[in-house]
Write an enzyme that holds these catalytic residues in place. Structure first.
Site, PDB file in Angstrom:
ATOM      1  N   GLU A  15     -70.952   3.236  19.943  1.00  0.00           N
ATOM      2  CA  GLU A  15     -70.518   2.604  18.791  1.00  0.00           C
ATOM      3  C   GLU A  15     -69.328   1.948  19.025  1.00  0.00           C
ATOM      4  O   GLU A  15     -68.526   1.660  17.923  1.00  0.00           O
ATOM      5  CB  GLU A  15     -70.795   3.131  17.372  1.00  0.00           C
ATOM      6  CG  GLU A  15     -72.149   3.102  16.869  1.00  0.00           C
ATOM      7  CD  GLU A  15     -72.987   2.169  17.254  1.00  0.00           C
ATOM      8  OE1 GLU A  15     -72.274   0.960  17.241  1.00  0.00           O
ATOM      9  OE2 GLU A  15     -74.073   2.287  17.566  1.00  0.00           O
TER      10      GLU A  15
HETATM   11  C1  LIG Z   1     -75.341   9.479  24.402  1.00  0.00           C
HETATM   12  C2  LIG Z   1     -74.999   8.081  24.501  1.00  0.00           C
HETATM   13  C3  LIG Z   1     -75.735   7.252  23.630  1.00  0.00           C
HETATM   14  C4  LIG Z   1     -75.761   5.923  23.509  1.00  0.00           C
HETATM   15  N1  LIG Z   1     -76.749   5.077  22.468  1.00  0.00           N
HETATM   16  C5  LIG Z   1     -76.414   3.752  22.785  1.00  0.00           C
HETATM   17  C6  LIG Z   1     -77.504   2.832  22.207  1.00  0.00           C
HETATM   18  O1  LIG Z   1     -78.362   3.306  21.600  1.00  0.00           O
HETATM   19  N2  LIG Z   1     -77.181   1.505  22.552  1.00  0.00           N
HETATM   20  C7  LIG Z   1     -76.487   1.055  23.197  1.00  0.00           C
HETATM   21  O2  LIG Z   1     -76.603  -0.274  23.327  1.00  0.00           O
HETATM   22  N3  LIG Z   1     -75.499   1.625  23.778  1.00  0.00           N
HETATM   23  C8  LIG Z   1     -75.314   3.214  23.706  1.00  0.00           C
HETATM   24  N4  LIG Z   1     -74.396   3.959  24.435  1.00  0.00           N
HETATM   25  C9  LIG Z   1     -73.587   3.234  25.122  1.00  0.00           C
HETATM   26  C10 LIG Z   1     -72.288   3.576  24.386  1.00  0.00           C
HETATM   27  O3  LIG Z   1     -72.227   2.573  23.321  1.00  0.00           O
HETATM   28  C11 LIG Z   1     -71.146   3.076  25.602  1.00  0.00           C
HETATM   29  O4  LIG Z   1     -71.046   3.979  26.365  1.00  0.00           O
HETATM   30  C12 LIG Z   1     -69.728   2.626  24.793  1.00  0.00           C
HETATM   31  O5  LIG Z   1     -69.853   1.490  24.142  1.00  0.00           O
HETATM   32  C13 LIG Z   1     -68.712   2.577  26.042  1.00  0.00           C
HETATM   33  O6  LIG Z   1     -69.144   1.537  27.106  1.00  0.00           O
HETATM   34  P1  LIG Z   1     -69.152   2.178  28.857  1.00  0.00           P
HETATM   35  O7  LIG Z   1     -69.774   3.406  28.595  1.00  0.00           O
HETATM   36  O8  LIG Z   1     -69.419   1.017  29.345  1.00  0.00           O
HETATM   37  O9  LIG Z   1     -67.490   2.352  28.908  1.00  0.00           O
HETATM   38  P2  LIG Z   1     -66.435   1.228  29.433  1.00  0.00           P
HETATM   39  O10 LIG Z   1     -66.693   0.071  28.661  1.00  0.00           O
HETATM   40  O11 LIG Z   1     -66.474   0.991  30.863  1.00  0.00           O
HETATM   41  O12 LIG Z   1     -65.279   1.885  28.825  1.00  0.00           O
HETATM   42  C14 LIG Z   1     -64.482   2.649  29.717  1.00  0.00           C
HETATM   43  C15 LIG Z   1     -62.891   3.064  29.187  1.00  0.00           C
HETATM   44  O13 LIG Z   1     -62.335   2.161  29.247  1.00  0.00           O
HETATM   45  C16 LIG Z   1     -61.716   1.962  27.669  1.00  0.00           C
HETATM   46  N5  LIG Z   1     -61.694   0.091  27.414  1.00  0.00           N
HETATM   47  C17 LIG Z   1     -62.524  -0.555  27.721  1.00  0.00           C
HETATM   48  N6  LIG Z   1     -61.998  -1.850  27.396  1.00  0.00           N
HETATM   49  C18 LIG Z   1     -60.702  -1.420  26.896  1.00  0.00           C
HETATM   50  C19 LIG Z   1     -59.844  -2.476  26.195  1.00  0.00           C
HETATM   51  N7  LIG Z   1     -59.988  -3.682  26.232  1.00  0.00           N
HETATM   52  N8  LIG Z   1     -58.913  -1.768  25.817  1.00  0.00           N
HETATM   53  C20 LIG Z   1     -58.433  -0.524  25.968  1.00  0.00           C
HETATM   54  N9  LIG Z   1     -59.393   0.286  26.687  1.00  0.00           N
HETATM   55  C21 LIG Z   1     -60.542  -0.168  26.868  1.00  0.00           C
HETATM   56  C22 LIG Z   1     -62.942   2.376  27.052  1.00  0.00           C
HETATM   57  O14 LIG Z   1     -62.200   2.843  25.737  1.00  0.00           O
HETATM   58  C23 LIG Z   1     -63.179   3.623  27.779  1.00  0.00           C
HETATM   59  O15 LIG Z   1     -62.354   4.679  27.670  1.00  0.00           O
HETATM   60  C24 LIG Z   1     -74.654   5.181  24.309  1.00  0.00           C
HETATM   61  C25 LIG Z   1     -73.883   6.193  25.259  1.00  0.00           C
HETATM   62  C26 LIG Z   1     -74.192   7.519  25.108  1.00  0.00           C
HETATM   63  C27 LIG Z   1     -73.296   8.190  26.363  1.00  0.00           C
END
Ligand SMILES: Cc1cc2nc3c(=O)[nH]c(=O)nc-3n(C[C@H](O)[C@H](O)[C@H](O)COP(=O)(O)OP(=O)(O)OC[C@H]3O[C@@H](n4cnc5c(N)ncnc54)[C@H](O)[C@@H]3O)c2cc1C
Length: 598
Positions: free
Chosen positions: A443
């Site tokens: 989220e």
């Molecule tokens: C168990 C689980 C359930 C989930 N359920 C859902 C779901 O139901 N539906 C859905 O759509 N998604 C879901 N997700 C996905 C989840 O919302 C994403 O994993 C999350 O939004 C982060 O995206 P990412 O993993 O691609 O990390 P990334 O976006 O690659 O981020 C990696 C790191 O970089 C940081 N970062 C990125 N951009 C910036 C910035 N501009 N400034 C500072 N820091 C930054 C982030 O904070 C993070 O620490 C789920 C994930 C998990 C693990």
């Protein structure tokens, strides 16, 4: 085996004695007939379901996990989940806060908030199956066409069908502007959607007859970036004109993620192959439509951590009273035993009180937010509606990030109370820690919440909404500032309130010169803001408790509340000094570090 008792007394204290939730809601026409007894009766029944039905499946669900049939692509949730869900539907719980025109009971959102706190304490993984449906309901309710509403809302309300949110793709999580899933118009009002989504919670399971996926995708002529994203509703089974289920749609689970926690919830890789969907809202406005769902979900995630904090605290407290190790520093207390219970040790009390304070602060904040959501929707006065919306927007990132960061810290402290036994599975403590970890990530990561708070919600409107909250806190400071008994709570709150304006302005000015300054300050800034908010609620709760005691109450609940507030201001709130210093340190110590990070 862990235990759980619904914290009804504390909920009732927050709802009735601190917030006067029923009084506030009675001003809203749909809730004019609401009364305290109805509230309490619903809470009691909800507690019975959570503790009696969902909680016994928590450890077993974690151990068993979900299974995917690679031939049929069907997913089976852990044993007992399906039956518990059927009981939940039978009890009418999914309909609690849904609109009566779609078959809902029309009760306020704040009641649902309390129901969900208890469900999350009992079993976060199970709770996510019905939990996601609320977001889907809200998005369709706000942006769906009459046809979409008629097709989906009654089934989501009854719980016969569940919902999902399909945003994330392998190469894009935070930056949804990068998403690639394509939607091709078919000329008949429908679209064929193709792409891959990952990490989709409750994306596939055997609890409900149909699954309503809300999918973000890109139209063929869409511009690059987030402006080119549209929202579609894509059911697992197509729905016939008469409402019956039709053919299997082209969306299926290609794999289950193996993950750290919430093992009982199916986190699915979803493959869309020419899946049939319909557009929700306007083309290119998908993110705005999805925000309805995401905002509700952010409060929901905070609530997950509140639930875990509460249940972890209850178990750590019981253990600390039973487990005997070493003698008290001030001499034996349990003289009939070979050692004293560990609750005599100051640091064990610190860990317990930390968890208790994080739970009680979070409950006050989340119930307050839920009442704001109810007023935003239903209050007859336009000004109250817009003020409620503004405050809720400001508090949502705090309710998500501050509560979940604290929730992870709290479950971790509670595990520590158990010593090595906390690390052993059968006590359930390590599961609470593992389950709590995801809440800081999904989220919108907590970093993203911090950027949202500082960038959009505070600096974005020159601190206007923050001032609205400051006025609320200022009124309490003014009312209680002369009360000597309140000085230990009011003085630090007033001091932080005064510092906050200067602190915010300083960061804002630096950010104008260099945007990295905002990025460098955002996370500590959110924690400071979180303490301003909790400081307000703890002072407010202390003032209510003191008034009850002054009026002659001997209920130990009020003394306990004062002691927790005292602990909060003495041991947790002072973190703000260090945080402000860190936030003021500027971006150079982070950004001029290429050699260190080479
Ligand atoms: C168990 C689980 C359930 C989930 N359920 C859902 C779901 O139901 N539906 C859905 O759509 N998604 C879901 N997700 C996905 C989840 O919302 C994403 O994993 C999350 O939004 C982060 O995206 P990412 O993993 O691609 O990390 P990334 O976006 O690659 O981020 C990696 C790191 O970089 C940081 N970062 C990125 N951009 C910036 C910035 N501009 N400034 C500072 N820091 C930054 C982030 O904070 C993070 O620490 C789920 C994930 C998990 C693990």
């Amino acid at each position: 085996m862990p235990q759980y008792a619904p914290p009804l007394r504390d909920m009732q204290f927050v709802l009735h004695e601190v917030l006067d939730a029923v009084g506030q809601l009675q001003a809203c026409p749909p809730h004019a007939e609401l009364d305290v007894d109805t509230f309490n009766a619903v809470l009691e029944e909800a507690g019975k379901f959570a503790a009696g039905v969902a909680f016994p499946l928590n450890l077993s669900g974690d151990t068993e996990g979900c299974t995917l049939d690679r031939v049929t692509h069907e997913v089976r949730a852990p044993r007992g989940f399906k039956e518990a869900y059927a009981q939940y539907v039978e009890g009418g719980w999914p309909a609690l806060a849904c609109a009566p025109e779609h078959g809902g009971q029309g009760l306020p959102f704040v009641l649902n908030q309390c129901l969900y706190e208890m469900l999350n304490s009992a079993n976060q993984a199970w709770t996510m199956y019905p939990g996601l449906s609320h977001g889907a309901y809200e998005a369709l309710h706000a942006h769906g066409s009459p046809m979409q509403k008629a097709t989906y809302l009654p089934k989501l309300t009854s719980g016969e069908w569940t919902g999902t949110m399909c945003l994330t793709e392998p190469h894009c999580g935070t930056d949804l502007g990068l998403l690639r899933t394509k939607a091709e118009p078919q000329g008949d009002g429908s679209y064929r959607i193709t792409g891959e989504k990952i990490f989709i919670s409750a994306g596939e399971h055997d609890l409900a007859a149909n699954i309503v996926h809300l999918v973000l995708a890109r139209l063929p002529d869409a511009p690059a970036g987030s402006k080119g994203i549209s929202l579609f509703v894509v059911p697992k089974f197509l729905v016939n004109a008469d409402g019956s289920l039709g053919a299997r749609n082209g969306i299926h689970c290609g794999g289950l993620e193996h993950k750290m926690g919430i093992h009982g919830n199916a986190t699915c890789q979803m493959v869309l192959e020419d899946a049939v969907g319909t557009l929700v809202g306007e083309p290119g406005k998908g993110l705005q439509a999805m925000f309805v769902m995401m905002n509700a979900a952010r409060l929901g995630v905070g609530n997950q951590s509140l639930g875990l904090t509460e249940v972890a605290f209850q178990n750590a407290l019981a253990y600390a009273k039973e487990r005997i190790q070493m003698r008290s520093l001030t001499g034996p207390k349990a003289t009939d035993k070979p050692a004293d219970p560990i609750i005599v040790h100051p640091d064990v009390r610190r860990m317990l009180l930390t968890a208790k304070a994080w739970a009680e602060g979070a409950r006050a904040l989340l119930c307050f937010c839920a009442v704001l959501a109810d007023k935003e929707l239903h209050h007859p006065d336009e000004k109250v509606r817009s003020d409620s919306a503004d405050l809720l927007a400001l508090l949502t990132p705090i309710a998500k990030a501050f509560v979940t960061d604290n929730g992870f810290a709290a479950t971790n402290e509670c595990l520590q109370v158990f010593g090595g036994h906390g690390y052993i599975k059968e006590w359930g403590m390590e599961q609470f820690v593992r389950d709590a970890r995801i809440n800081m990530i999904y989220e919108g990561t907590n970093t993203v919440q911090s950027l949202d708070l500082l960038g959009r919600k505070v600096l974005g409107n020159s601190g206007a909404t923050l001032k609205k909250f400051a006025r609320l806190a200022g009124a309490l400071v003014e009312a209680e500032g002369v009360n000597e008994k309140m000085a230990e709570f009011i003085d630090p709150l007033a001091q932080l309130g005064e510092q906050m304006t200067k602190f915010t302005t300083e960061i804002g000015v630096k950010a104008l010169q260099n945007p990295d300054e905002a990025g460098a300050a955002a996370v500590p800034y959110l924690r400071v803001a979180g303490h301003l908010v909790y400081g307000y609620f703890f002072a407010l709760m202390a003032s209510v408790a003191l008034k009850k005691i002054a009026a002659g109450s001997t209920d130990p609940f009020y003394t306990a509340k004062l002691q927790t507030a005292r602990f909060y201001f003495a041991r947790l709130f002072p973190e703000t000094t260090m945080l402000m210093r860190a936030a003021r340190a500027g971006s150079a110590a982070l950004m001029d570090t290429d050699a260190a990070l080479a």
